[in-house]
Motif scaffolding. Structure first.
Motif, mmCIF file in Angstrom:
data_model
loop_
_atom_site.group_PDB
_atom_site.id
_atom_site.type_symbol
_atom_site.label_atom_id
_atom_site.label_comp_id
_atom_site.label_asym_id
_atom_site.label_seq_id
_atom_site.Cartn_x
_atom_site.Cartn_y
_atom_site.Cartn_z
ATOM 1 N N ILE A 166 0.846 -1.190 0.000
ATOM 2 C CA ILE A 166 0.000 0.000 0.000
ATOM 3 C C ILE A 166 0.885 1.245 0.000
ATOM 4 C CG2 ILE A 166 -1.759 1.309 1.257
ATOM 5 C CD1 ILE A 166 -2.845 -1.281 0.174
ATOM 6 N N PRO A 167 0.756 2.111 -1.014
ATOM 7 C CA PRO A 167 1.569 3.337 -1.033
ATOM 8 C C PRO A 167 1.269 4.220 0.176
ATOM 9 C CG PRO A 167 0.544 2.942 -3.169
ATOM 10 C CD PRO A 167 -0.086 1.982 -2.210
ATOM 11 N N ASN A 168 2.285 4.903 0.654
ATOM 12 C CA ASN A 168 2.118 5.815 1.775
ATOM 13 C C ASN A 168 1.893 7.231 1.257
ATOM 14 O OD1 ASN A 168 1.958 6.513 4.448
ATOM 15 N ND2 ASN A 168 4.161 6.667 4.764
ATOM 16 N N HIS A 169 1.308 8.081 2.096
ATOM 17 C CA HIS A 169 0.956 9.431 1.664
ATOM 18 C C HIS A 169 2.178 10.293 1.361
ATOM 19 C CE1 HIS A 169 1.998 11.292 5.572
ATOM 20 N NE2 HIS A 169 1.631 10.127 6.065
ATOM 21 N N ASN A 170 3.338 9.927 1.892
ATOM 22 C CA ASN A 170 4.534 10.726 1.629
ATOM 23 C C ASN A 170 5.601 9.962 0.855
ATOM 24 O OD1 ASN A 170 5.297 8.992 3.632
ATOM 25 N ND2 ASN A 170 5.886 10.552 5.125
ATOM 26 N N ASP A 171 5.188 8.899 0.159
ATOM 27 C CA ASP A 171 6.122 8.172 -0.704
ATOM 28 C C ASP A 171 6.507 9.031 -1.908
ATOM 29 O OD1 ASP A 171 6.297 5.841 0.756
ATOM 30 O OD2 ASP A 171 4.754 4.772 -0.379
ATOM 31 N N THR A 172 7.664 8.744 -2.484
ATOM 32 C CA THR A 172 8.044 9.415 -3.725
ATOM 33 C C THR A 172 7.136 8.920 -4.847
ATOM 34 O OG1 THR A 172 9.629 7.682 -4.334
ATOM 35 C CG2 THR A 172 10.447 9.533 -2.983
ATOM 36 N N MET A 173 6.972 9.736 -5.872
ATOM 37 C CA MET A 173 6.109 9.335 -6.978
ATOM 38 C C MET A 173 6.655 8.103 -7.689
ATOM 39 S SD MET A 173 3.357 9.554 -8.548
ATOM 40 C CE MET A 173 2.820 10.841 -7.414
ATOM 41 N N SER A 174 7.956 7.991 -7.801
ATOM 42 C CA SER A 174 8.542 6.818 -8.462
ATOM 43 C C SER A 174 8.186 5.537 -7.720
ATOM 44 C CB SER A 174 10.064 6.961 -8.580
ATOM 45 O OG SER A 174 10.661 7.112 -7.300
ATOM 46 N N LEU A 175 8.165 5.599 -6.389
ATOM 47 C CA LEU A 175 7.816 4.417 -5.608
ATOM 48 C C LEU A 175 6.332 4.100 -5.743
ATOM 49 C CD1 LEU A 175 8.561 2.187 -3.666
ATOM 50 C CD2 LEU A 175 8.333 3.798 -1.766
ATOM 51 N N VAL A 176 5.500 5.117 -5.748
ATOM 52 C CA VAL A 176 4.053 4.918 -5.928
ATOM 53 C C VAL A 176 3.788 4.253 -7.274
ATOM 54 C CG1 VAL A 176 1.836 6.076 -6.240
ATOM 55 C CG2 VAL A 176 3.375 6.817 -4.421
ATOM 56 N N LEU A 177 4.412 4.769 -8.316
ATOM 57 C CA LEU A 177 4.216 4.205 -9.653
ATOM 58 C C LEU A 177 4.705 2.761 -9.714
ATOM 59 C CD1 LEU A 177 5.319 7.248 -11.860
ATOM 60 C CD2 LEU A 177 2.983 6.436 -11.436
ATOM 61 N N LEU A 178 5.793 2.487 -9.031
ATOM 62 C CA LEU A 178 6.345 1.128 -9.012
ATOM 63 C C LEU A 178 5.386 0.153 -8.340
ATOM 64 C CD1 LEU A 178 8.929 -0.403 -9.822
ATOM 65 C CD2 LEU A 178 9.769 -0.021 -7.499
ATOM 66 N N ARG A 179 4.758 0.589 -7.266
ATOM 67 C CA ARG A 179 3.805 -0.283 -6.554
ATOM 68 C C ARG A 179 2.619 -0.627 -7.450
ATOM 69 N NH1 ARG A 179 5.080 -0.431 -0.958
ATOM 70 N NH2 ARG A 179 6.327 1.342 -0.246
ATOM 71 N N PHE A 180 2.098 0.363 -8.157
ATOM 72 C CA PHE A 180 0.976 0.097 -9.060
ATOM 73 C C PHE A 180 1.408 -0.728 -10.265
ATOM 74 C CE2 PHE A 180 -1.049 3.538 -6.685
ATOM 75 C CZ PHE A 180 -2.365 3.091 -6.619
ATOM 76 N N GLN A 181 2.597 -0.439 -10.767
ATOM 77 C CA GLN A 181 3.105 -1.188 -11.914
ATOM 78 C C GLN A 181 3.240 -2.672 -11.584
ATOM 79 O OE1 GLN A 181 7.069 -0.097 -13.130
ATOM 80 N NE2 GLN A 181 6.806 -0.888 -15.202
ATOM 81 N N SER A 182 3.531 -2.984 -10.329
ATOM 82 C CA SER A 182 3.725 -4.378 -9.919
ATOM 83 C C SER A 182 2.456 -5.205 -10.080
ATOM 84 C CB SER A 182 4.214 -4.444 -8.466
ATOM 85 O OG SER A 182 3.185 -4.074 -7.564
ATOM 86 N N ILE A 183 1.301 -4.545 -10.150
ATOM 87 C CA ILE A 183 0.049 -5.291 -10.376
ATOM 88 C C ILE A 183 -0.553 -4.963 -11.741
ATOM 89 C CG2 ILE A 183 -0.445 -5.511 -7.916
ATOM 90 C CD1 ILE A 183 -2.614 -3.358 -8.281
ATOM 91 N N GLY A 184 0.273 -4.390 -12.623
ATOM 92 C CA GLY A 184 -0.156 -4.210 -14.006
ATOM 93 C C GLY A 184 -0.868 -2.917 -14.327
ATOM 94 N N ILE A 185 -0.752 -1.915 -13.463
ATOM 95 C CA ILE A 185 -1.418 -0.635 -13.719
ATOM 96 C C ILE A 185 -0.380 0.395 -14.156
ATOM 97 C CG2 ILE A 185 -2.785 1.230 -12.689
ATOM 98 C CD1 ILE A 185 -4.066 -0.864 -10.883
ATOM 99 N N ASP A 186 -0.595 0.994 -15.327
ATOM 100 C CA ASP A 186 0.380 1.919 -15.887
ATOM 101 C C ASP A 186 0.269 3.307 -15.255
ATOM 102 O OD1 ASP A 186 -1.947 2.985 -17.004
ATOM 103 O OD2 ASP A 186 -1.528 2.243 -19.028
ATOM 104 N N VAL A 187 1.106 4.235 -15.724
ATOM 105 C CA VAL A 187 1.164 5.585 -15.154
ATOM 106 C C VAL A 187 -0.180 6.291 -15.282
ATOM 107 C CG1 VAL A 187 2.254 7.856 -15.332
ATOM 108 C CG2 VAL A 187 3.639 5.792 -15.593
#
Length: 329
Positions: A166-187
């Protein structure tokens, strides 16, 4: 004769291979539209009716349905593991830090009771999580999404993995995108899904890092002053009702006002504001800010991907009788 033999051999091969093809195609029951058409014809109607009644009584339940889907499906699978309560053998995912502020789980039980009265041990809690989110989105002015069903319920909790997925509210955008990408969701899909922040509210605990000891310079000064009024202390009480609305203009409408606010430096969370400043996401923010239909289309596409993340099907899980406990407990 040789030609006939060869032809017969080919036919035999096809005949012998057919069961294997069918095994790979149908051995694992995939999600499908109207999965309960025969076993519980009114299942989706019952869920919709109950969700609507709950929304009319407690409007904020619709926001909870969306968050439930996000938290359940981002962690391992869309399998209702989120709903399991702590027992001798299980530690609930609700105890994880990233589950802070989640509520209204009791109303999942209300929906389940209505379904059990009609079709005992037939509709999974995982499908209730998915379909209640679908119906809640419509009640919030969002798009109608055709969602497949047939998920089974997990027999275990994944509390150790919650903070990882689960992305955190203060994560970097690159990390947020990586978490979603891991389940097949693009930018593009990630930007759309974060648009769910156009509804609901955020506890001051997740805001004060942008206000104290100094105000985040990316915040509009007037908006920062408003937030300080909502969150006057740098150390808010986690149990207190101290929060700010995600969207002050249309707080209970799932629309593109969220993106307009981002472009005006009025993103509530750090992760929100980063969408407008990161070069990989900002073009989508600008497009969604000007086109609500485009936002809804991308939100629908991404939500479907999220709702179909590694579901348990066939014999992989179970149909819980009580969404809070594994059968037999």
């Amino acid at each position: 004769m040789a030609t006939n033999d060869k032809h017969c051999f080919g036919t035999i091969c096809i005949f012998l291979l057919l069961p294997l093809v069918l095994q790979f195609s149908y051995g694992k029951c995939e999600l499908q539209l109207n999965y309960y058409k025969e076993s519980c014809p009114r299942a989706e109607e019952i869920i919709k009716e109950t969700v609507t009644k709950l929304y009319n009584k407690h409007g904020n339940t619709a926001v909870s349905w969306i968050r439930n889907l996000f938290h359940d499906c981002m962690v391992k699978s869309c399998d209702a593991s989120l709903l399991l309560e702590t027992t001798k053998n299980i530690v609930s995912e609700e105890t994880a830090d990233r589950s802070f502020g989640m509520r209204n789980f009791k109303y999942i039980g209300t929906i389940k009771e209505a379904l059990e009265s009609e079709c005992p041990s037939t509709v999974s809690c995982a499908d209730i999580v998915a379909l209640s989110a679908r119906d809640g989105i419509v009640l919030l002015g969002g798009p109608q999404i055709e969602m497949k069903t047939g998920r089974k319920d997990s027999k275990e909790s994944y509390v150790a993995e919650v903070d990882e997925f689960i992305p955190n509210h203060n994560d970097t955008m690159s990390l947020v995108l990586l978490r979603f990408q891991s389940i097949g969701i693009d930018v593009e899909g990630t930007v759309a899904l974060l648009g769910a922040h156009s509804v609901g509210r955020v506890h001051c605990l997740n805001l004060v890092n942008r206000l104290y000891p100094t105000v985040d310079p990316t915040l509009d000064p007037d908006y920062a002053q408003y937030l300080k009024g909502r969150c006057p202390s740098p150390e808010p009480d986690p149990k207190a009702v101290e929060y700010a609305r995600n969207d002050r203009d249309t707080p209970m409408v799932l629309d593109n006002m969220y993106y307009k606010h981002l472009l005006s430096h009025m993103g509530l969370l750090l992760v929100d504001q980063q969408l407008a400043s990161d070069p990989s996401t900002s073009p989508f923010v600008e497009k969604m800010a000007t086109d609500n239909g485009y936002f809804h289309d991308q939100f629908s596409r991404a939500l479907l991907l999220l709702s179909e993340n590694s579901p348990l099907t066939g014999d992989e899980g179970e149909i819980r009788k009580d969404c809070r406990y594994v059968n037999g407990n």
